[in-house]
Structure formats: C-alpha cells, structure tokens
Scaffold this active site. Sequence first.
Site, PDB file in Angstrom:
ATOM      1  N   ASP A 158       0.838  -1.206   0.000  1.00  0.00           N
ATOM      2  CA  ASP A 158       0.000   0.000   0.000  1.00  0.00           C
ATOM      3  C   ASP A 158       0.878   1.263   0.000  1.00  0.00           C
ATOM      4  O   ASP A 158       0.383   2.381   0.170  1.00  0.00           O
ATOM      5  CB  ASP A 158      -0.977   0.016   1.189  1.00  0.00           C
ATOM      6  CG  ASP A 158      -0.259  -0.024   2.530  1.00  0.00           C
ATOM      7  OD1 ASP A 158       1.001  -0.097   2.549  1.00  0.00           O
ATOM      8  OD2 ASP A 158      -0.936   0.033   3.566  1.00  0.00           O
ATOM      9  N   ASP A 200       8.532   4.444  21.077  1.00  0.00           N
ATOM     10  CA  ASP A 200       8.470   5.870  21.349  1.00  0.00           C
ATOM     11  C   ASP A 200       7.424   6.116  22.424  1.00  0.00           C
ATOM     12  O   ASP A 200       6.324   5.569  22.356  1.00  0.00           O
ATOM     13  CB  ASP A 200       8.070   6.614  20.064  1.00  0.00           C
ATOM     14  CG  ASP A 200       9.078   7.676  19.703  1.00  0.00           C
ATOM     15  OD1 ASP A 200       9.157   8.661  20.464  1.00  0.00           O
ATOM     16  OD2 ASP A 200       9.770   7.517  18.692  1.00  0.00           O
ATOM     17  N   ASP A 229       9.916  11.013  24.059  1.00  0.00           N
ATOM     18  CA  ASP A 229       9.790  12.176  23.173  1.00  0.00           C
ATOM     19  C   ASP A 229       9.640  13.493  23.939  1.00  0.00           C
ATOM     20  O   ASP A 229       8.859  13.581  24.892  1.00  0.00           O
ATOM     21  CB  ASP A 229       8.527  11.958  22.322  1.00  0.00           C
ATOM     22  CG  ASP A 229       8.326  13.022  21.262  1.00  0.00           C
ATOM     23  OD1 ASP A 229       9.072  12.998  20.270  1.00  0.00           O
ATOM     24  OD2 ASP A 229       7.440  13.882  21.430  1.00  0.00           O
ATOM     25  N   GLU A 258      14.777  12.271  24.701  1.00  0.00           N
ATOM     26  CA  GLU A 258      15.019  13.267  23.663  1.00  0.00           C
ATOM     27  C   GLU A 258      14.902  14.629  24.324  1.00  0.00           C
ATOM     28  O   GLU A 258      13.808  15.059  24.709  1.00  0.00           O
ATOM     29  CB  GLU A 258      13.971  13.160  22.553  1.00  0.00           C
ATOM     30  CG  GLU A 258      14.313  14.095  21.400  1.00  0.00           C
ATOM     31  CD  GLU A 258      13.112  14.760  20.738  1.00  0.00           C
ATOM     32  OE1 GLU A 258      13.258  15.220  19.605  1.00  0.00           O
ATOM     33  OE2 GLU A 258      12.028  14.823  21.347  1.00  0.00           O
ATOM     34  N   HIS A 286      15.043  10.939  12.461  1.00  0.00           N
ATOM     35  CA  HIS A 286      13.945  11.290  11.550  1.00  0.00           C
ATOM     36  C   HIS A 286      13.619  12.782  11.557  1.00  0.00           C
ATOM     37  O   HIS A 286      12.721  13.210  10.821  1.00  0.00           O
ATOM     38  CB  HIS A 286      12.706  10.480  11.937  1.00  0.00           C
ATOM     39  CG  HIS A 286      12.199  10.870  13.299  1.00  0.00           C
ATOM     40  ND1 HIS A 286      12.939  10.669  14.436  1.00  0.00           N
ATOM     41  CD2 HIS A 286      11.064  11.481  13.700  1.00  0.00           C
ATOM     42  CE1 HIS A 286      12.269  11.129  15.479  1.00  0.00           C
ATOM     43  NE2 HIS A 286      11.137  11.625  15.059  1.00  0.00           N
ATOM     44  N   ASP A 287      14.293  13.557  12.405  1.00  0.00           N
ATOM     45  CA  ASP A 287      14.052  15.004  12.434  1.00  0.00           C
ATOM     46  C   ASP A 287      15.224  15.783  11.838  1.00  0.00           C
ATOM     47  O   ASP A 287      15.198  17.010  11.804  1.00  0.00           O
ATOM     48  CB  ASP A 287      13.863  15.486  13.886  1.00  0.00           C
ATOM     49  CG  ASP A 287      12.625  14.915  14.530  1.00  0.00           C
ATOM     50  OD1 ASP A 287      11.641  14.639  13.811  1.00  0.00           O
ATOM     51  OD2 ASP A 287      12.634  14.718  15.764  1.00  0.00           O
TER      52      ASP A 287
HETATM   53  C1  NOJ Z   1      10.180  15.035  18.577  1.00  0.00           C
HETATM   54  C2  NOJ Z   1       9.952  14.043  17.492  1.00  0.00           C
HETATM   55  O1  NOJ Z   1      11.162  13.409  17.200  1.00  0.00           O
HETATM   56  C3  NOJ Z   1       9.375  14.790  16.329  1.00  0.00           C
HETATM   57  O2  NOJ Z   1       9.330  14.020  15.168  1.00  0.00           O
HETATM   58  C4  NOJ Z   1       8.020  15.294  16.729  1.00  0.00           C
HETATM   59  O3  NOJ Z   1       7.502  16.117  15.709  1.00  0.00           O
HETATM   60  C5  NOJ Z   1       8.061  16.101  18.025  1.00  0.00           C
HETATM   61  N1  NOJ Z   1       8.917  15.523  19.014  1.00  0.00           N
HETATM   62  C6  NOJ Z   1       6.689  16.231  18.626  1.00  0.00           C
HETATM   63  O4  NOJ Z   1       6.281  14.996  19.149  1.00  0.00           O
HETATM   64 CA    CA Z   2       2.051  -1.487   4.138  1.00  0.00          CA
END
Ligand code: NOJ
Ligand code: CA
Length: 554
Positions: A19, A92, A192, A248, A320-321
């Site tokens: 998908d 997470d 997070d 984090e 990922h940020d």
């Molecule tokens: C940190 C996360 O890594 C990020 O991807 C997210 O947008 C913010 N915290 C808010 O949860």
């Molecule tokens: Ca999938």
Amino acid sequence: MEEIGYQIYPQSFKDTNQDGIGDLKGIIEKLDYLYDLGITLLWICPVYQSPFDDNGYDISDYRSIHPRYGSMADMDKLLRETKRRNMKVIMDLVINHTSDEHFWFQEALKDPEGPYRDYYIFKEANHGKAPTNWRSVFGGSVWEKVDDNFFYFHSFSKRQPDLNWENPKMRHDIYEMIEFWLQKGIAGFRVDAINFIKKDQRFLDGLSDGNDGLVSCFDYCRNQKGIELFYQELSEIFKKYDCLTVCETVGVDYSLASNLIGESGCFSMMFDFNYTNIDIENEDYFRKRDWTIKEYRDALFLSQNEIQKIGWSAPFLENHDQPRSFNKLIHNSQAGNQAKKMLAVLFMLLRGTPFIYQGQELGMENFKRTTIEDFDDINAHSQYKRAIEEGFTEEEALSFLNERSRDNARTCFCWDNSRYGGFSDHEPWIKMTKEYPEINAKTQIDDPDSVYWFYKKLVHLRNNQFHQLLVEGLFEANEFDNENVISYRRVLNEASLCVICNFSASIQKIPYIDHDQVIINNYEELQICDEQLCLQGYQAVVLFKFKSYNSLQE
Ligand code: NOJ
Ligand code: CA
C-alpha cells in the site's frame, strides 16, 4: 549500555502489503538484515493509533496499533522474533501531548466541567486574545481558540494539545499506560520531547523575536524549574521494570543533565542535541550558521566530557528530524563514500550507546524537491511560511527546506535498485525523486568496499574485538594544532584506541601517533611523511595501542 541501537521509521522501512506504507510485518521481514549488521537494540518510531498530523507523534490511542502498520498480534510477533535474535525493542513514548482526536481531549472539549478538562491546558482569553504571545515549535501561536472565552495550549501542532502534567490524575493514567507496554515485554522507551512537560506557570508574555510578533516558546516550556519532580515520578515506574530509556532533550544545558541521566537521573541515557543543530540557530531552518570544523569538534567533545562526568549518552548522527549527515556536515558533494565512512568512524567509537538511523549505514542522502507541494512534513510547511514572513524569497525558502527538512531522512529505505528501491511495489507515501543504483542494501552487501560493510566492521569492533574498551573506556580528547582534524582516544587500563578523522578534502598533517596496529582505515594505507601522519582527504583511521599513553607528547 552495551547495545548498538538502530532507529526504525516504520512508515519508510519496508512495505509488505503493497500500500506504499511501511509496516510491522516489514520490520519482521528485515530483522535478519539488522541482526547481520550486528544491531542489538531497535527503537521503533510511533506505530500507535493516530490521525498522522505529525506522522504518528500525535497519538489518539496509546494502547493500540494503527491498522496501516498492522495489528497488536504483529507487534507481539515482532517482540517474539526480536527476542529470538537477542535483540531488544524500545518504543516511542510521546507523553508531552496527545492527538486532538484522543478520547481525553474530545471529552475535555465536550465537557468543560468534566474530569478530562484538566488533563490539558485550557486558559481564559486575554481580552479576546491568546493568553500569551508564545510561538509553537511548528509556527503560529501555542494557543488555539476553542470558543470566545477559552484557548488550549500546544507546544507543537494545534492538533497536538499538551497534557497538563500539573494534574496528578492525568499523570497516573500515563503511568498506567507505560506499565501496559512494559508488561508486554518491550525493553523500554525513547522518550519524546520530555523536557517540555513543565510550563512556566506564570504564563507571561515575552519580547517578540520574529516578524510574526511572537516569541519562541522554548524559554517558557522547556527545562522549566520543578520538572525534576515529574522526572522523579517517572523514574519510579521505569525502575520497577528495570527498563532502558533514552530521553530526547533538545536544548538542555549540561548543568541540568543530572536530572536526566546518571545516579540521580530519570533515564538510562540521553540524546544530546547540543552538537546536532550546529548549522542553524534556535532550530529555525532559515537562521543558518557558518560553523567551523573546530566549533563542531568542540561541541562534540564538550558533550562527551560533560556527559562522562554524569552518566551515559546515546551518540547519533541522524534521526527522523534531521537531514542526512553527509549533506549537513560535509559541504562537498564530491566527497562521496570516504567522507561517509569518516563520519561513521567519528561517531561509532564515541562513549555511549550509538544509534544508527535507518539508511545511514548505506550513506543515504538528502532529496532535492522543486516545489513546496512535494513536502509532506508539517514543519516543512511552517518553516517555509516563516522564512517568507522573515523576508526570504520563495526560492530561498525552498532551499532551506532542501537542506534541512525532516522529509530528507523520511524517504523510503532502499533495499535494492528496482523501482521504488524495493521498498514497495506501490508508489510510496512520500515522494522519491530518483532511483538508487548504488545507495541500496543489496548492491552494498555485494560490495566489500561499501559504506554498509564499513559500518558493519565498526559495529563488529564494538560488539566483539574491542567490546570492553569501547563500552567502558573513557573518552579523552586529542589536542593538536590542526583545525581540520578531529581526534580522540578511548582508554581502558593499559589499552587505547585512537580515532583520527580528517574532516577536510585536502591532505592534513598531524604529529605521529605511536601505535601497535591500524584497526580501521578508509584508505589502503596510512602515510607517514617527515615523521608526521599525512592524512588524505576525509581519511579516517583507528589506531590501537596496547600500552596507553597519557599525552601525545610522550
Ligand atoms: C520530537 C519528534 O522526534 C518529532 O518528530 C516530533 O515532531 C516532536 N517531538 C513532537 O512529538
Ligand atoms: Ca504497508
């Protein structure tokens, strides 16, 4: 502590039901790939129920899996399959905020007198206006209007209302949810935005710092005094299960780090961002900084030294940020694999538990997009808007996103060089702008000289040959008069490993360093000229010395 971490962004890892969206079955299918690489700990980004305003960091039900990723049965299978391979899984834990679709928030809106109203932060309007002039992380006010009289608070998007940590009943419900997951057998959490959970209770306006008339909320809702009491409560739950937690915590001063890690801290280790956002100010993509290699080295070494005094860290190059590290740190598109390998050496031998972000081990790179419509991430759109508000052209705003947008790291993992990189047969949820003849797992596994094999070697060093030294050894900076070279030692008892990285494209000389063996080298040889080490462009070496030395001058 001994682990080698690997971060999975599930949406982009592997799609098994075609998908175009990665899923839990995809992670299960690729566990052997991760096992082969030597990974012992997986961090899985949010797979909970969510309307995906912020790609799953807006959770509407903490206790269920979003159907796009599969089911709870798939999650249980993933836990069994990882256990079989001696791998741990952390999930997470997003507890600063929920989604606006969460039952608690829906109830809070419906019934201002009801028990859930105080689970969030509702405040009366200030003469019809927002209660304060604070700017949210994703742009615009932190306050969203509910009716003529009330606003609610959100540090991130307006669809991510912040939980009210001052409310013990809310905290109790969160702790129960944490126990639910720990009882399921996960090893712990990546926690997070946890340094946001306490807000400055005075709720006072600040001096505007942008053309939007607002002021960054960071000084009012990050690392606030009294937050340590919430950390202590959380740590009681974590201790009960002896679990592994990584916090984090962007923008933490080292003087506050003992609340986070070490003997009196809440978490097992921390992601330190003090060296990560070296290229921008205050997390705004359009506030670019001209940084130097020396500055980067100093920030990285300060992090190592300060955390070493207190506790344990989790060094990372990417997540990922963040944009891909090659694009962020190496300003030379010709640098190629040598530079990627150099970055790998620099990070994988630091003191702490290293985390590799999916695709980093292949040297994946940023994507270039030509229009704002091609960006998925909510923050890309807000940063674009703010850059234009601050007087940049559309073209400039786009170029900031191409350098910095979170979409850069969120593109699909390339398993092979077929259409859509073997990620899926279906067009992926996020735009792929080209195919990858070289940067894909299959091609690199077949090539012993690849970035993948280089990572594998480094992982192997830490898991095997130099396990004790790399886990327990102290960090010591090497000082010499060359601002293009970053070098440090890891020292245990009589032995030491010396890491030397030439961060530039040109030949760099440094004083000769006595050693018994060259353990890692991204070139065929290590040249010695005029009794100095002569490093080629982006050369990285690791030298082993059995009997340690205290200073380079010895
Ligand atoms: C940190 C996360 O890594 C990020 O991807 C997210 O947008 C913010 N915290 C808010 O949860
Ligand atoms: Ca999938």
